[in-house]
Design a protein around this motif. Structure first.
Motif, short mmCIF file in Angstrom:
data_model
loop_
_atom_site.label_atom_id
_atom_site.label_comp_id
_atom_site.label_asym_id
_atom_site.label_seq_id
_atom_site.Cartn_x
_atom_site.Cartn_y
_atom_site.Cartn_z
N ALA A 1 0.87 -1.19 0.00
CA ALA A 1 0.00 0.00 0.00
C ALA A 1 0.90 1.23 0.00
N SER A 2 0.41 2.31 -0.57
CA SER A 2 1.23 3.52 -0.71
C SER A 2 1.54 4.20 0.62
N TRP A 3 0.67 4.01 1.62
CA TRP A 3 0.88 4.65 2.92
C TRP A 3 1.91 3.90 3.77
N CYS A 4 2.34 2.72 3.32
CA CYS A 4 3.24 1.85 4.07
C CYS A 4 4.70 2.23 3.75
N LYS A 5 5.40 2.80 4.73
CA LYS A 5 6.78 3.22 4.48
C LYS A 5 7.70 2.07 4.07
N PRO A 6 7.66 0.91 4.74
CA PRO A 6 8.52 -0.19 4.27
C PRO A 6 8.20 -0.60 2.82
N CYS A 7 6.93 -0.48 2.44
CA CYS A 7 6.55 -0.80 1.04
C CYS A 7 7.22 0.19 0.09
N ARG A 8 7.17 1.47 0.43
CA ARG A 8 7.79 2.51 -0.40
C ARG A 8 9.29 2.29 -0.50
N ASP A 9 9.91 1.90 0.60
CA ASP A 9 11.36 1.69 0.62
C ASP A 9 11.76 0.45 -0.18
N GLU A 10 10.90 -0.56 -0.20
CA GLU A 10 11.21 -1.83 -0.87
C GLU A 10 10.99 -1.78 -2.38
N MET A 11 10.06 -0.97 -2.84
CA MET A 11 9.68 -0.96 -4.26
C MET A 11 10.83 -0.68 -5.23
N PRO A 12 11.69 0.30 -4.98
CA PRO A 12 12.79 0.52 -5.93
C PRO A 12 13.70 -0.71 -6.09
N ALA A 13 13.91 -1.45 -5.01
CA ALA A 13 14.73 -2.66 -5.09
C ALA A 13 14.04 -3.73 -5.93
N ILE A 14 12.74 -3.88 -5.75
CA ILE A 14 11.98 -4.83 -6.56
C ILE A 14 12.06 -4.43 -8.03
N GLN A 15 11.94 -3.14 -8.31
CA GLN A 15 12.02 -2.65 -9.69
C GLN A 15 13.37 -2.98 -10.32
N ARG A 16 14.45 -2.75 -9.57
CA ARG A 16 15.79 -3.02 -10.11
C ARG A 16 15.98 -4.51 -10.40
N VAL A 17 15.52 -5.38 -9.49
CA VAL A 17 15.63 -6.82 -9.71
C VAL A 17 14.77 -7.23 -10.91
N TYR A 18 13.59 -6.65 -11.02
CA TYR A 18 12.71 -6.93 -12.15
C TYR A 18 13.40 -6.57 -13.48
N GLU A 19 14.01 -5.40 -13.52
CA GLU A 19 14.69 -4.96 -14.76
C GLU A 19 15.82 -5.91 -15.14
N ARG A 20 16.54 -6.44 -14.14
CA ARG A 20 17.65 -7.36 -14.42
C ARG A 20 17.19 -8.74 -14.89
N HIS A 21 16.00 -9.17 -14.47
CA HIS A 21 15.60 -10.57 -14.70
C HIS A 21 14.32 -10.76 -15.51
N ARG A 22 13.67 -9.71 -15.94
CA ARG A 22 12.42 -9.92 -16.68
C ARG A 22 12.64 -10.65 -17.99
N ASP A 23 13.79 -10.45 -18.64
CA ASP A 23 14.09 -11.16 -19.89
C ASP A 23 14.49 -12.61 -19.65
N LYS A 24 14.69 -12.97 -18.38
CA LYS A 24 15.07 -14.34 -18.04
C LYS A 24 13.87 -15.14 -17.52
N GLY A 25 12.67 -14.53 -17.57
CA GLY A 25 11.47 -15.24 -17.15
C GLY A 25 10.90 -14.82 -15.81
N LEU A 26 11.24 -13.62 -15.33
CA LEU A 26 10.66 -13.13 -14.07
C LEU A 26 9.45 -12.27 -14.37
N GLU A 27 8.40 -12.47 -13.60
CA GLU A 27 7.23 -11.59 -13.63
C GLU A 27 7.00 -11.10 -12.21
N VAL A 28 6.81 -9.81 -12.06
CA VAL A 28 6.47 -9.23 -10.76
C VAL A 28 5.04 -8.73 -10.86
N LEU A 29 4.22 -9.10 -9.89
CA LEU A 29 2.85 -8.61 -9.80
C LEU A 29 2.73 -7.85 -8.49
N GLY A 30 2.62 -6.53 -8.60
CA GLY A 30 2.47 -5.70 -7.41
C GLY A 30 0.99 -5.57 -7.09
#
Length: 173
Positions: free
Chosen positions: A69-98
């Motif tokens: 949720a957007s009001w959740c500070k740990p969620c806000r802090d975690e999202m950029p890391a998830i995005q970076r991992v997604y960018e590195r591995h989406r071509d290798k078969g990773l799907e992220v569903l937020g």
């Protein structure tokens, strides 16, 4: 109020509180959390741009389902890391569903644009999928193998290294 009346009022309030706590615990127990090794329950949610996504449609890929949720500070802090991992591995078969929990599209859209997220953002406005998966504290993440099995469950904020190592476990071979 005399002493005897106060005594009984306190006892009745205590009894009412215990009944409410018992009811809340009973309600919490109704939605069973998914377990490691189980097939991840299928669901269908709508994205921010109105498309429908089913979990079963991404079978064959490693899937990270992240509840937030957007009001959740740990969620806000975690999202950029998830995005970076997604960018590195989406071509290798990773799907992220937020999976956003119970917020309006306008709120979610502003959050997504601010963090420049490119993976699908699903709206669980009625908390049906959140309950289906037995999600408690957020952020919470479920890692699903290409075969559709739950490999890991994580409650709380993850660091990029943790996300990376768990994603490597679920990528298609």
């Amino acid at each position: 109020m005399n002493r005897r009346t106060r005594f009984w009022v306190r006892r009745l309030l205590m009894l009412a509180m215990l009944a409410l706590i018992g009811f809340a615990l009973y309600q919490t127990g109704e939605s069973e959390a998914v377990e490691i090794g189980q097939t991840a329950p299928d669901f269908e949610l709508t994205t921010l741009d109105g498309k429908t996504v089913r979990l079963s449609e991404v079978r064959g890929k490693g899937v990270l389902i992240n509840f937030w949720a957007s009001w959740c500070k740990p969620c806000r802090d975690e999202m950029p890391a998830i995005q970076r991992v997604y960018e590195r591995h989406r071509d290798k078969g990773l799907e992220v569903l937020g999976v956003n929990i119970a917020e309006t599209g306008v709120t979610v859209d502003g959050f997504v644009r601010h963090l420049d997220l490119t993976f699908p953002i699903l709206l669980d406005q009625n908390r049906e999928v959140t309950q289906l998966y037995g999600i408690g504290p957020i952020p919470s993440s479920i890692f699903v193998s290409p075969e559709g099995k739950v490999v890991r469950k994580v409650s709380g904020q993850m660091q990029e290294g943790q996300i990376e190592s768990m994603v490597l476990e679920i990528l298609p071979k």
